[in-house]
Design an enzyme around this catalytic site. Structure first.
Site, PDB file in Angstrom:
ATOM      1  N   THR A 185      37.337  74.950   0.610  1.00  0.00           N
ATOM      2  CA  THR A 185      35.915  74.897   0.953  1.00  0.00           C
ATOM      3  C   THR A 185      35.518  73.631   1.698  1.00  0.00           C
ATOM      4  O   THR A 185      34.332  73.370   1.879  1.00  0.00           O
ATOM      5  CB  THR A 185      35.071  74.995  -0.332  1.00  0.00           C
ATOM      6  OG1 THR A 185      35.422  73.897  -1.190  1.00  0.00           O
ATOM      7  CG2 THR A 185      35.330  76.298  -1.069  1.00  0.00           C
ATOM      8  N   GLY A 219      34.284  71.120   4.214  1.00  0.00           N
ATOM      9  CA  GLY A 219      33.484  71.208   5.434  1.00  0.00           C
ATOM     10  C   GLY A 219      32.445  72.301   5.449  1.00  0.00           C
ATOM     11  O   GLY A 219      31.795  72.520   6.480  1.00  0.00           O
ATOM     12  N   GLY A 233      29.477  72.426   3.974  1.00  0.00           N
ATOM     13  CA  GLY A 233      28.118  71.910   4.157  1.00  0.00           C
ATOM     14  C   GLY A 233      27.855  71.478   5.582  1.00  0.00           C
ATOM     15  O   GLY A 233      26.816  71.820   6.175  1.00  0.00           O
ATOM     16  N   CYS A 234      28.794  70.736   6.165  1.00  0.00           N
ATOM     17  CA  CYS A 234      28.652  70.309   7.565  1.00  0.00           C
ATOM     18  C   CYS A 234      28.529  71.516   8.485  1.00  0.00           C
ATOM     19  O   CYS A 234      27.692  71.555   9.401  1.00  0.00           O
ATOM     20  CB  CYS A 234      29.861  69.478   7.999  1.00  0.00           C
ATOM     21  SG  CYS A 234      30.226  68.044   6.992  1.00  0.00           S
TER      22      CYS A 234
END
Length: 506
Positions: free
Chosen positions: A213, A215, A217-218
């Site tokens: 998982t 990255g 959020g970016c």
């Protein structure tokens, strides 16, 4: 020119998050991603080994270079490593908003903690964020940890999420997206929240079981930024970001010994990757304890329509209904907006009778009670009607239900009801209705069609005339609806022939 989006963020040497993820996500949505790097991290799939903040002079040089030639329509901000960087970025953003001819939209992803659990900013940055940067932010996209860090609210339920969003707005933020990947409430589900212009939106889907998982959020924030640059409203950008991440999580793989990055695929065209729009009365709505009004009348699974609807005439008088049916337009909608018309019921009854006489499909717009009373083939409703119409009565009467959608959020909301067809628009500006902010265009239509064509007959509507009909039909949409192209033609009969020819209908 193509749309330009800046990412002001840190570099991930492992390639899974930060600037690297931002550029991949932006590229997937067809915008030019530009960067101003705030920090060089030494990290891999096992975690962050060191963080090296870039000097404010170097950051400013990057920003000035971009500003002189490639101004952004949207600026996405990620990791800011210290107070000095926050103050610098805030100063520049403030100036852009005051002096640029088209001020940029600012999307801020407050990166404080990596997926691995490593802290990525100094502890004293929170006060600086609240003082300097947050009042300039249009959309903030924290995860649950970052929300709690900024607001002090522990997210133990929907009311706490709303409270946290209110606190973020009190800091000056215009709109809030709270990412629910770490929330796990209800158990086994990912629930995300958006507040925008006094409306709230909840999305949910089953959690995708993968450890890879890094990255997410970016990437979600970058998709939101890219979608806003492309003209999508926030509620659509929100749902597209979620679908993109869901698809990426399903395809994620490991490259090192630790956590792998979310995969970057393309614009999400598979309906199974899209989250559910959560409404009162749905199972997830019940789990979140949404208020259910007394007149609630949810229904889903309406009578099907065989094949495509073809040329679809939307008219406002009985004479036009008859002319269209008589000249072999098989789908006609009677749209009488004057609810106080003294001949309303008479006209609706006559339109239904004409449909039976000519073997056509006649839909009645809005007036579902009269459509039921006189045995219409179907009824067409707008999104606002879903809250007031007796959907159970429409379904029990065997009427087909067509629903209008203006964008991807409304499309997914309509999908909850499993209607008989979905109409997507307005494709072009129209003089018959104020569609400010809801013009979809061909690009969005090309994304809508593959998503929904396997589920329902699809209809494109809004500003379509003979000159535009063929390019609309080329998207693969099953039906082209026209309003003025027939009724304002010198020869309506010839216009019908020409329109059918343009869309490839025999």
């Amino acid at each position: 020119m193509s749309k330009v989006v800046w990412s002001i963020a840190g570099s991930d040497s492992g390639g899974g998050a930060g600037i690297q993820a931002d550029l991949k996500a932006m590229h997937s949505f067809g915008v030019q991603g530009c960067t101003a790097i705030t920090a060089l991290t030494a990290q891999n799939s096992l975690g962050v080994e060191s963080l090296n903040a870039v000097s404010t002079d170097v950051i400013e040089a990057q920003l000035l270079a971009l500003e002189s030639d490639m101004k952004a329509s949207v600026i996405k901000i990620g990791m800011l490593a210290n107070v000095q960087q926050i103050q610098l970025i805030a100063e520049h953003i403030s100036r852009y908003k005051q002096s640029w001819e088209t001020p940029p939209t600012v999307v801020y992803d407050p990166v404080a903690i990596a997926t691995s659990g490593d802290a990525l900013t100094e502890e004293d940055t929170v006060d600086a964020l609240k003082t300097h940067l947050l009042p300039l932010v249009d959309v903030i996209t924290p995860n649950t940890h970052e929300t709690q860090l900024l607001t002090g609210v522990y997210l133990i339920g929907p009311d706490a999420v709303r409270e946290a969003a209110e606190k973020l707005r009190a800091f000056g933020v215009q709109s809030v997206v709270i990412k629910g990947g770490h929330w796990d409430y209800p158990k086994g589900y990912c629930i995300d929240y958006c507040w925008h212009q006094d409306e709230e939106y909840w999305l949910g889907n089953e959690s995708i079981n993968t450890p890879h998982t890094h990255g997410t959020g970016c990437s979600l924030s970058s998709v939101i930024a890219a979608s806003l640059a492309k003209g999508y409203p926030l509620k659509d950008a929100f749902i597209l970001g979620k679908a993109y991440i869901n698809a990426g999580l399903k395809s994620a793989v490991r490259y090192g010994e630790g956590i792998g990055p979310v995969a970057h695929t393309a614009f999400p065209h598979n309906i199974v990757d899209y989250p559910q729009v959560i409404e009162a009365g749905s199972w997830l709505g019940d789990e979140l304890e949404f208020y259910v009004p007394d007149n609630y009348n949810y229904a889903a699974g309406f009578a099907p329509i065989e094949g495509d609807l073809g040329l679809y005439a939307v008219v406002d008088t009985i004479d036009w209904v008859e002319l269209c049916l008589k000249h072999d337009v098989k789908t006609v909608q009677l749209r009488i907006k004057d609810a106080d018309s003294p001949t309303l019921e008479q006209d609706i009854a006559k339109a239904i009778e004409l449909g039976n006489t000519y073997g056509g499909r006649v839909f009645i717009n809005d007036h579902w009670q009269l459509a039921i009373k006189h045995g219409a083939y179907g009824v067409h409703l707008g999104q606002e009607d879903l809250n007031v119409a007796d959907l159970n009565a429409i379904k029990q009467a065997g009427l087909r239900l067509g629903l209008s959608t203006h964008g991807f959020y409304e499309m997914l909301r309509a999908h909850n009801y499993r209607p008989s067809y979905l109409a997507f628009g307005a494709i072009y500006p129209t003089t018959t209705k104020d569609m400010t902010g809801q013009i979809q265009g061909l690009e969005k239509l090309r994304h809508f069609v593959p998503l929904m064509k396997s589920e329902y007959p699809t209809v494109a509507i809004g500003g379509i005339d003979l000159g535009r009909a063929s390019e609309v039909a080329d998207t693969g949409v099953g039906s082209v609806a026209v309003v003025r192209a027939i009724t304002e033609a010198k020869s309506p009969e010839q216009a019908i022939v020409n329109l059918k020819q343009a869309i490839g209908e025999p």
